[in-house]
Design a protein around this motif. Structure first.
Motif, mmCIF file in Angstrom:
data_model
loop_
_atom_site.group_PDB
_atom_site.id
_atom_site.type_symbol
_atom_site.label_atom_id
_atom_site.label_comp_id
_atom_site.label_asym_id
_atom_site.label_seq_id
_atom_site.Cartn_x
_atom_site.Cartn_y
_atom_site.Cartn_z
ATOM 1 N N VAL A 278 0.882 -1.070 -0.018
ATOM 2 C CA VAL A 278 -0.073 -0.277 -0.063
ATOM 3 C C VAL A 278 0.766 1.316 0.063
ATOM 4 O O VAL A 278 2.130 1.091 0.034
ATOM 5 N N ASP A 301 -5.286 4.446 -2.422
ATOM 6 C CA ASP A 301 -6.517 4.465 -2.560
ATOM 7 C C ASP A 301 -7.304 3.332 -1.961
ATOM 8 O O ASP A 301 -8.080 2.768 -2.931
ATOM 9 N N ASP A 302 -6.943 2.704 -0.787
ATOM 10 C CA ASP A 302 -7.530 1.638 -0.513
ATOM 11 C C ASP A 302 -7.608 1.378 0.980
ATOM 12 O O ASP A 302 -7.118 2.486 1.884
ATOM 13 N N SER A 304 -7.250 -1.157 4.495
ATOM 14 C CA SER A 304 -6.918 -2.390 5.105
ATOM 15 C C SER A 304 -7.775 -2.748 6.475
ATOM 16 O O SER A 304 -8.037 -1.823 7.140
ATOM 17 N N HIS A 316 -9.446 -6.444 2.247
ATOM 18 C CA HIS A 316 -8.904 -5.299 1.534
ATOM 19 C C HIS A 316 -9.896 -4.587 0.622
ATOM 20 O O HIS A 316 -10.193 -5.427 -0.316
ATOM 21 N N GLY A 318 -10.811 -1.577 -2.349
ATOM 22 C CA GLY A 318 -10.508 -0.256 -2.922
ATOM 23 C C GLY A 318 -11.527 0.717 -2.687
ATOM 24 O O GLY A 318 -12.773 0.376 -2.668
ATOM 25 N N ARG A 381 -1.811 4.368 -7.187
ATOM 26 C CA ARG A 381 -2.722 3.306 -7.529
ATOM 27 C C ARG A 381 -2.385 2.228 -8.758
ATOM 28 O O ARG A 381 -2.653 1.106 -8.571
#
Length: 605
Positions: A278, A301-302, A304, A316, A318, A381
């Motif tokens: 990430v 852009d995610d 966890s 996980h 997006g 990303r």
């Protein structure tokens, strides 16, 4: 099965060792403590998104729109968008749910908002570059981290005025209140240290170090028990002389025991291993029972989702572009993520770990090409920009400035990260003037971020249309970089006039020779010179170095191309033994002091 990076096992093991192997013995992860008795409370830490204590209303800060959006959490519909001060970065709501404040970085204010009347009440001046803000349990006091002034402003919300200022170390950013409301925890952006403030005496009573190479620490969250602090941050591995994308910066969450006030390196959450690679872990939030930690990553852009009993990821997801805030509803059903460069909120079903809906909360009022360039600058990303989502332009040039680090590149040598603010006025670019224009950032993308670049291949949605011409994206990135402007000299009125006058005379004295290179409104001659600083064994492009501007010196330490001068006085003395960088050996101590004072005071006319 948890999805892994395309990299091989050896690389991932090396990445883990980077995070854990620097410890003096011990494993990277141990068994987590069993949950203690819980006293669920709302998120009492600074964030770009907040929720009322009853869970009925979501508050979303919109930096580019200068607004605060209120969302009904039952219908997921926008209630109203309220104008606030310029560049709101974080928002806090009081326990009653009747009023809120935003920290407005560019405006240097807090906006006080009446949530019942759905209107802004007033702007309260607090100091330069406020970032984190929290509100006391009784709702009467707000605390704001003023990054440029190295202070915490204490604001009486009834009097609508600053009533005290608490000095802290450099670059305060994230804030969190203890469960009893008696202690304030403060992160420091470039060091990942935590200042501990006793609010009864309004003084710093402790400083907790984390990693010696800890960096970009924008937030701090406390577990529901109030026993641990969790810091999303990035470690900067500047000791590495053979940089690859995954040995440069390392994303993780550090853990601190608040009772012992000690960093717990064995409880590190190494994000590439716990979940997947990430970029720029930014904010975090706990499930009400404290068993899960939700971490948003502003570059990749995610989101966890980490099981704290095992230290491993369980999901996980997006989300939208540049997520800078996450909050969990009081009942634990929903996670809300503020996607600041999409103008949206991602709504996550926290029990099923699925994306439920996306709520538009603002129309970002930026020209399309500029907005695209800003998104590209902040993003890791896609493979075009970075390998495995690892790093973005913003990972080193934080907020367009710098990370306070010196990196060693095989193709250049040791290079102190420079601020990009006002860069368009001082072409050519880079310490060795090897770039003619900001579009040469393509080389940084391919050689430093290890992306495939913006000049070849296919751009992946949503950054651009699938068949778009690649030069358009690079032009947009260059447009954004060239638009970055110098910050004002926030300390202009704090310098000693007598010293400044004396320092100006020394600076302009032909015998000193400063004006030979540092001339004009930008204090540069736009040329390269050999001043005896770039002839070390690791130097590949020296010995000539581009003349840097002297604007913004108070925010650009360390100094010189290799970061070898911690202070401006070092530039003039220890780093200039042969007077090749100005004739300074004949200056008295008072002249040196005055010259430094003058240079720190410089600003655009």
């Amino acid at each position: 099965m948890k999805r892994r990076s395309s990299g091989d096992i050896a690389r991932r093991l090396a990445a883990l060792m980077l995070a854990a192997g620097l410890l003096a013995g011990g494993a990277a992860c141990t068994t987590r403590q069993a949950p203690a008795e819980l006293h669920p409370v709302g998120k009492q830490s600074s964030s770009a998104v907040a929720v009322t204590a009853d869970g009925s209303m979501l508050l979303v800060a919109n930096p580019d729109s200068d607004s605060l959006t209120l969302v009904d959490t039952a219908s997921f519909e926008v209630i109203v968008e309220i104008g606030v001060g310029q560049d709101p970065r974080t928002v806090a709501v009081d326990a009653s749910g009747r009023r809120a404040v935003t920290a407005n970085r560019r405006a240097r204010t807090l906006s006080l908002v009446d949530l019942e009347g759905k209107r802004q009440i007033t702007d309260i001046p607090v100091g330069a570059l406020p970032w984190g803000v929290v509100i006391s349990a009784d709702g009467g006091t707000a605390y704001a981290a003023c990054e440029e002034e190295d202070q915490i402003a204490v604001v009486d919300l009834d009097k609508q005025a600053v009533v005290a200022r608490i000095p802290v170390k450099e670059r305060p950013n994230g804030l969190a209140l203890s469960k009893d409301g008696e202690t304030l925890y403060v992160t420091h952006l470039l060091t990942a240290e935590i200042s501990v403030i006793d609010l009864s005496s309004r003084s710093v009573v402790d400083l907790i170090p984390t990693w010696v190479d800890g960096n970009l620490s924008q937030s701090i969250v406390l577990n529901p028990q109030g026993t641990r602090a969790y810091l999303p941050l990035t470690r900067s591995n500047t000791s590495n002389k053979r940089l690859t994308f995954d040995t440069t910066v390392f994303p993780l969450v550090s853990v601190v025991d608040l009772n012992l006030r000690e960093h717990l390196p064995r409880e590190i959450i190494s994000l590439p291993e716990a979940d997947q690679p990430v970029g720029l872990p930014y904010d975090a939030a706990f499930s009400p029972d404290g068993s899960r930690l939700y971490v948003v990553h502003a570059a990749s852009d995610d989101l966890s989702v980490i099981n704290l009993e095992t230290g491993m990821g369980v999901a996980h997801l997006g989300v939208g572009r540049n997520p800078r805030g996450v909050v969990i509803s009081p009942d634990g059903k929903w996670a809300f993520v503020n996607n600041t460069l999409d103008g949206t909120v991602s709504v996550i079903d926290a029990r099923r770990n699925t994306l439920t809906t996306v709520i538009p909360v603002t129309e970002i009022p930026l020209p399309p090409a500029y907005l695209e360039g800003k998104r590209l600058f902040h993003s890791s990303r896609h493979p075009d920009l970075s390998r495995d989502g690892w790093m973005s332009c913003n990972s080193c040039h934080w907020e367009g400035e710098h990370d306070g680090r010196t990196w060693t590149f095989s193709f250049a040598g040791p290079r102190n990260t420079t601020s990009l603010l006002g860069m368009v006025t001082t072409y050519p670019l880079r310490w060795s003037a090897e770039w003619d224009e900001s579009a040469d950032s393509e080389f940084a993308i391919t050689e430093e971020q290890f992306g495939t670049g913006l000049l070849g291949g296919e751009m992946h949605p949503p950054l651009g249309a699938a068949n778009a011409g690649r030069s358009r994206e690079l032009d947009s990135l260059a447009l954004f970089i060239d638009s970055l402007v110098y910050l004002p000299n926030f300390h202009a009125g704090a310098y000693d006039p007598e010293l400044m006058e004396r320092g100006e005379k020394v600076f302009k004295d032909p015998r000193t020779g400063c004006l030979e290179c540092h001339s004009g409104p930008y204090f540069t001659d736009f040329r390269v010179h050999d001043v005896g600083t770039a002839d070390g064994p690791l130097e590949a492009l020296g010995p000539e170095i581009d003349t840097p501007t002297l604007l913004g010196l108070s925010r650009s330490a360390p100094y010189l191309h290799d970061g070898s001068a911690a202070t401006l006085l070092d530039v003039l003395t220890t780093a200039n033994p042969e007077d090749r960088h100005g004739q300074t050996s004949q200056l008295t101590d008072r002249d040196m002091e005055a010259l430094v004072e003058y240079m720190l005071s410089l600003t655009l006319p």
